[in-house]
Design a protein around this motif. Structure first.
Motif, PDB file in Angstrom:
ATOM      1  N   VAL A 291       0.888  -1.164   0.000  1.00  0.00           N
ATOM      2  CA  VAL A 291       0.000   0.000   0.000  1.00  0.00           C
ATOM      3  C   VAL A 291       0.919   1.205   0.000  1.00  0.00           C
ATOM      4  O   VAL A 291       1.922   1.218   0.714  1.00  0.00           O
ATOM      5  N   ASP A 292       0.603   2.188  -0.810  1.00  0.00           N
ATOM      6  CA  ASP A 292       1.513   3.324  -0.876  1.00  0.00           C
ATOM      7  C   ASP A 292       0.772   4.589  -1.288  1.00  0.00           C
ATOM      8  O   ASP A 292      -0.226   4.541  -2.004  1.00  0.00           O
ATOM      9  N   LEU A 293       1.299   5.688  -0.798  1.00  0.00           N
ATOM     10  CA  LEU A 293       0.887   6.992  -1.322  1.00  0.00           C
ATOM     11  C   LEU A 293       1.570   7.151  -2.685  1.00  0.00           C
ATOM     12  O   LEU A 293       2.729   6.765  -2.843  1.00  0.00           O
ATOM     13  N   ASP A 294       0.852   7.710  -3.631  1.00  0.00           N
ATOM     14  CA  ASP A 294       1.481   7.996  -4.922  1.00  0.00           C
ATOM     15  C   ASP A 294       2.365   9.236  -4.736  1.00  0.00           C
ATOM     16  O   ASP A 294       1.952  10.365  -4.985  1.00  0.00           O
ATOM     17  N   SER A 295       3.589   8.972  -4.263  1.00  0.00           N
ATOM     18  CA  SER A 295       4.491  10.072  -3.896  1.00  0.00           C
ATOM     19  C   SER A 295       4.893  10.904  -5.106  1.00  0.00           C
ATOM     20  O   SER A 295       5.047  12.126  -5.014  1.00  0.00           O
ATOM     21  N   GLN A 296       5.077  10.213  -6.227  1.00  0.00           N
ATOM     22  CA  GLN A 296       5.480  10.931  -7.445  1.00  0.00           C
ATOM     23  C   GLN A 296       4.390  11.924  -7.843  1.00  0.00           C
ATOM     24  O   GLN A 296       4.668  13.090  -8.139  1.00  0.00           O
ATOM     25  N   ALA A 297       3.131  11.450  -7.804  1.00  0.00           N
ATOM     26  CA  ALA A 297       2.012  12.323  -8.175  1.00  0.00           C
ATOM     27  C   ALA A 297       1.860  13.466  -7.171  1.00  0.00           C
ATOM     28  O   ALA A 297       1.602  14.615  -7.559  1.00  0.00           O
ATOM     29  N   ALA A 298       2.053  13.153  -5.877  1.00  0.00           N
ATOM     30  CA  ALA A 298       1.901  14.191  -4.853  1.00  0.00           C
ATOM     31  C   ALA A 298       2.936  15.299  -5.047  1.00  0.00           C
ATOM     32  O   ALA A 298       2.628  16.492  -4.952  1.00  0.00           O
ATOM     33  N   ALA A 299       4.192  14.883  -5.318  1.00  0.00           N
ATOM     34  CA  ALA A 299       5.252  15.879  -5.525  1.00  0.00           C
ATOM     35  C   ALA A 299       5.020  16.650  -6.820  1.00  0.00           C
ATOM     36  O   ALA A 299       5.246  17.873  -6.888  1.00  0.00           O
TER      37      ALA A 299
END
Length: 348
Positions: free
Chosen positions: A165-173
């Motif tokens: 499970v992960d936050l879409d870190s690339q999209a968030a940044a």
DNA sequence: GTCCGCAAACGGTCAGTAGC
DNA sequence: GCTACTGACCGTTTGCGGAC
């Protein structure tokens, strides 16, 4: 009073231990009336399955190990507070199953690997959940090699798929950077987690992609990696503000770093919201209490940690990993104005 | 076919027994 | 008294077989 066992239920009801065992597990081979009678007796006696006996028979521990990072970097910090919420979410998810949680505190990567060896070799758990996935993560390679069920809080670069499970870190940044660019910022800094963490790469990539899309050249001097602590946020803020061509906006990786940056701003007499803008990532909604409260990209930690537990149970049931991978997109919570006072947004 | 009982099996612990 | 060995026991699951 002696603990209730299958034997004591058998004695009370007059059925054999085998029938009691089948009835308690809801086996259809036991008549419905008998099943209910046995289950009522079990309830009256306060029966709870004995995991030692279960392990004896099945060679399964019915325990799920959760590795909790206790970093020396986080001494005197609040980092790690979210683990209580993560544990609560996982616990909610496994409630009703036969599994119980076992918590293992981990100081560093080597300790994590040693602990995993112990868990697997000594059968201390049937599955394991951990976070902070790294580049070429040895923990993941080891567990995959052993065929041991696990779920990570964070994606990995492993070729072999595994539950996560992960936050879409690339999209968030990317979203945070693009938002700031659209508001007129040209010099945007990124306070990032340590480079060996997978999500640090993803954040850096999203940030870089957004700059590129906005026609802004990537400047490595504006990226400040470090432990995800308030101390890092404070140091990074001071370093960035000392730059000759200092940034007008800063994206922080988490609330602790944001708090540190706010503290650094107060120390230096920099007014956040006027002289510089902060954007954070948030999973506890604590940013709303910061002064001034920054806009954040929010990921509900309760929901994500419940998914960790659900995916763990599925992994233990042998469900294909492709069905237990979830990347969640953060939602923007707008708070302070993200545009500095007219004329203060600096250009290259 | 349905429902239930019997007995073996799992790994570790500990009391009992035999031999020195 | 000490050591080495044996076997019962713990709680649970499950395959098999018997009664109806």
């Amino acid at each position: 009073m002696a603990r209730a066992t299958i034997k004591s239920i058998a004695k009370k009801t007059g059925y054999s231990v085998g029938t009691v065992s089948n009835a308690l597990r809801g086996a259809p081979s036991v008549k419905r009336e008998t099943r209910e009678e046995i289950q009522n007796a079990a309830s009256e006696l306060g029966y709870r399955v004995n995991l030692d006996g279960l392990k004896l028979r099945t060679n399964k521990s019915y325990r799920i190990a959760v590795l909790v990072s206790v970093s020396d970097n986080a001494a005197d910090e609040w980092e790690g507070v979210e683990f209580t919420r993560i544990l609560a979410g996982i616990s909610d998810a496994v409630q009703g199953s036969r599994y119980q949680l076992s918590v293992f505190s981990i100081r560093d990567g080597d300790a994590a690997l040693r602990t995993l060896h112990t868990i697997v070799q000594e059968g201390l758990a049937d599955g394991v959940i951990f976070s902070g996935t790294r580049v070429n993560d040895q923990r993941i390679a080891y567990l995959q090699d052993k065929g041991f069920p696990f779920v990570t809080y964070g994606m990995s670069d492993s070729v072999e798929p595994h539950p996560y499970v992960d936050l879409d870190s690339q999209a968030a940044a990317f979203d945070a950077t693009a938002r700031l660019l659209a508001l007129g910022h040209k010099r945007i800094a990124l306070i990032n987690p340590p480079d060996d963490l997978i999500y640090a790469h993803q954040r850096r990539q999203g940030y870089s992609d957004a700059l590129s899309a906005g026609g802004i050249e990537f400047d490595p001097a504006l990226v400040f990696p470090g432990p995800t602590t308030a101390k890092t946020g404070q140091r990074a803020f001071a370093a960035l503000m000392r730059m000759r061509n200092r940034p007008s906006a800063i994206i922080c990786a988490n609330e602790a770093m944001t708090l540190g940056a706010l503290s650094g701003a107060a120390d230096m007499g920099v007014q956040v919201g006027r002289d510089v803008v902060l954007i954070s990532n948030d999973d506890l909604k604590l940013s709303q209490y910061f002064v001034p409260p920054p806009s954040t990209y929010y990921l509900p930690i309760g929901e994500t940690s419940r998914l960790l537990g659900e995916f763990m149970l599925k992994a233990l049931d042998g469900v294909d990993p492709s069905e237990t991978q979830k990347k969640i997109r953060a939602t923007l919570i707008e708070r302070q104005p993200d545009t500095p006072a007219p004329g203060t947004a600096q250009t290259n």
